[in-house]
Design an enzyme around this catalytic site. Sequence first.
Site, PDB file in Angstrom:
ATOM      1  N   ALA A 107      23.904 -30.554   8.005  1.00 28.63           N
ATOM      2  CA  ALA A 107      22.655 -31.248   7.704  1.00 28.63           C
ATOM      3  C   ALA A 107      22.279 -31.351   6.230  1.00 28.63           C
ATOM      4  O   ALA A 107      21.630 -32.326   5.819  1.00 28.63           O
ATOM      5  CB  ALA A 107      21.512 -30.577   8.463  1.00 28.63           C
ATOM      6  N   PRO A 109      21.974 -32.118   2.337  1.00 27.16           N
ATOM      7  CA  PRO A 109      20.636 -31.733   1.875  1.00 27.16           C
ATOM      8  C   PRO A 109      19.465 -32.319   2.672  1.00 27.16           C
ATOM      9  O   PRO A 109      18.320 -32.158   2.268  1.00 27.16           O
ATOM     10  CB  PRO A 109      20.613 -32.272   0.445  1.00 27.16           C
ATOM     11  N   GLY A 110      19.730 -33.021   3.765  1.00 27.95           N
ATOM     12  CA  GLY A 110      18.656 -33.390   4.662  1.00 27.95           C
ATOM     13  C   GLY A 110      18.282 -34.851   4.749  1.00 27.95           C
ATOM     14  O   GLY A 110      17.333 -35.194   5.458  1.00 27.95           O
ATOM     15  N   SER A 111      19.006 -35.734   4.085  1.00 22.87           N
ATOM     16  CA  SER A 111      18.671 -37.155   4.170  1.00 22.87           C
ATOM     17  C   SER A 111      18.742 -37.665   5.611  1.00 22.87           C
ATOM     18  O   SER A 111      17.828 -38.344   6.101  1.00 22.87           O
ATOM     19  CB  SER A 111      19.612 -37.986   3.286  1.00 22.87           C
ATOM     20  N   LYS A 112      19.836 -37.329   6.288  1.00 18.63           N
ATOM     21  CA  LYS A 112      20.004 -37.788   7.668  1.00 18.63           C
ATOM     22  C   LYS A 112      19.109 -36.993   8.621  1.00 18.63           C
ATOM     23  O   LYS A 112      18.615 -37.532   9.611  1.00 18.63           O
ATOM     24  CB  LYS A 112      21.473 -37.692   8.070  1.00 18.63           C
ATOM     25  N   ASP A 130      23.604 -25.956   8.646  1.00 22.69           N
ATOM     26  CA  ASP A 130      24.579 -26.082   7.563  1.00 22.69           C
ATOM     27  C   ASP A 130      25.180 -24.718   7.297  1.00 22.69           C
ATOM     28  O   ASP A 130      24.478 -23.698   7.366  1.00 22.69           O
ATOM     29  CB  ASP A 130      23.935 -26.631   6.289  1.00 22.69           C
ATOM     30  N   ASP A 157      28.381 -21.663  10.879  1.00 25.80           N
ATOM     31  CA  ASP A 157      29.601 -22.453  10.856  1.00 25.80           C
ATOM     32  C   ASP A 157      29.577 -23.345  12.090  1.00 25.80           C
ATOM     33  O   ASP A 157      29.607 -22.859  13.227  1.00 25.80           O
ATOM     34  CB  ASP A 157      30.825 -21.535  10.891  1.00 25.80           C
ATOM     35  N   ASP A 192      28.085 -35.504  10.585  1.00 23.10           N
ATOM     36  CA  ASP A 192      28.426 -36.103   9.299  1.00 23.10           C
ATOM     37  C   ASP A 192      29.118 -35.011   8.482  1.00 23.10           C
ATOM     38  O   ASP A 192      28.480 -34.244   7.780  1.00 23.10           O
ATOM     39  CB  ASP A 192      27.162 -36.598   8.592  1.00 23.10           C
ATOM     40  N   CYS A 245      32.327 -40.101   4.477  1.00 22.65           N
ATOM     41  CA  CYS A 245      32.292 -41.036   3.349  1.00 22.65           C
ATOM     42  C   CYS A 245      33.659 -41.057   2.675  1.00 22.65           C
ATOM     43  O   CYS A 245      33.776 -40.942   1.457  1.00 22.65           O
ATOM     44  CB  CYS A 245      31.180 -40.676   2.365  1.00 22.65           C
TER      45      CYS A 245
END
Length: 317
Positions: A107, A109-112, A130, A157, A192, A245
């Site tokens: 997760a 830094p939290g954008s999603k 995370d 984990d 992600d 990405c």
Amino acid sequence: MEPLERYEPIVDDFDAFRAACERPLPTAVRVNTIEATVERAKRALEADGVEWTDREWSDEVLSVDTDSPGSTWASFHGWIHGQEEVSAIPATVLAPEPGERVWDACAAPGSKTTQLAALMDDEGLVVANDNNLGRLSALRFNTERLGVTNTVVVNSDARHFSLKPFDADERNASGSEARSQNFDAFDKALVDVPCSCEGTIRKNPTVLDEWTMDHVRSVAGVQKGILRRAVQATREGGTVVYSTCTFAPEENEAVLDHVLDAEDCHLVEFDVDLDSRPGVTEWDGERYDDSVRKARRFYPHHNDTGGFFCAKLEVDA
């Protein structure tokens, strides 16, 4: 061979692709609908002299003509969040509903995470996990700044994540009480994963300086473990979205192929109204399950964005 040159066989108009990778990335923001309407955020940007442009595929994503959206009043009030345009794809594809239970496996830094919460009208539960303890501060900061109250932050984990009840004594990132939970599986999961980050070259020009195939293979092993755990932790009929990405099939289609063979799940079609290409079924002498075509590859020269990969899976009943 340079890292990007290995993808010439699977990228249409490779010269345009390379040229796009060398251009700076346009700045994008996501309107935080927990705190403001899209129109209110637009008016705030205009008041700061910041021009914006709608992105047709998403009502909440805007292209802005500033390199520092975080210095605007709209950002100060938590009405917008700086987020790369393609970064907004996975949560949009997952489409969580208010009241659902959602796991964000990687997760920070939290954008999603905060986008998931906004799509859920800040109702239900988001478990934002995370494994990097140092990155949790950014995750907590962003949830607090954007007014998120339905999110529990967890340090684990993801490959070995333990699904257990979150009781009313648990505290979320903003300090409010989490609802009492007793459930055996999540409704949806967002995966992600950490990756080789080739698709971020437009904002991180040095990302390929230390690129190696050994790293690609190593991180692919981690990705397989995380995606398998997400499928296992999601209820029958539930949805899992996998994204990276990077352009590397070893981290994309090969991971899907592995999990399709190991777990009870299947890929499904999706559309976010952005130009994309299907997943590749052959790479470097390997053949993948034909259904990986249902995944989508987003290249920098098609939408003037970063590079991205996204796939949507459904857990079998």
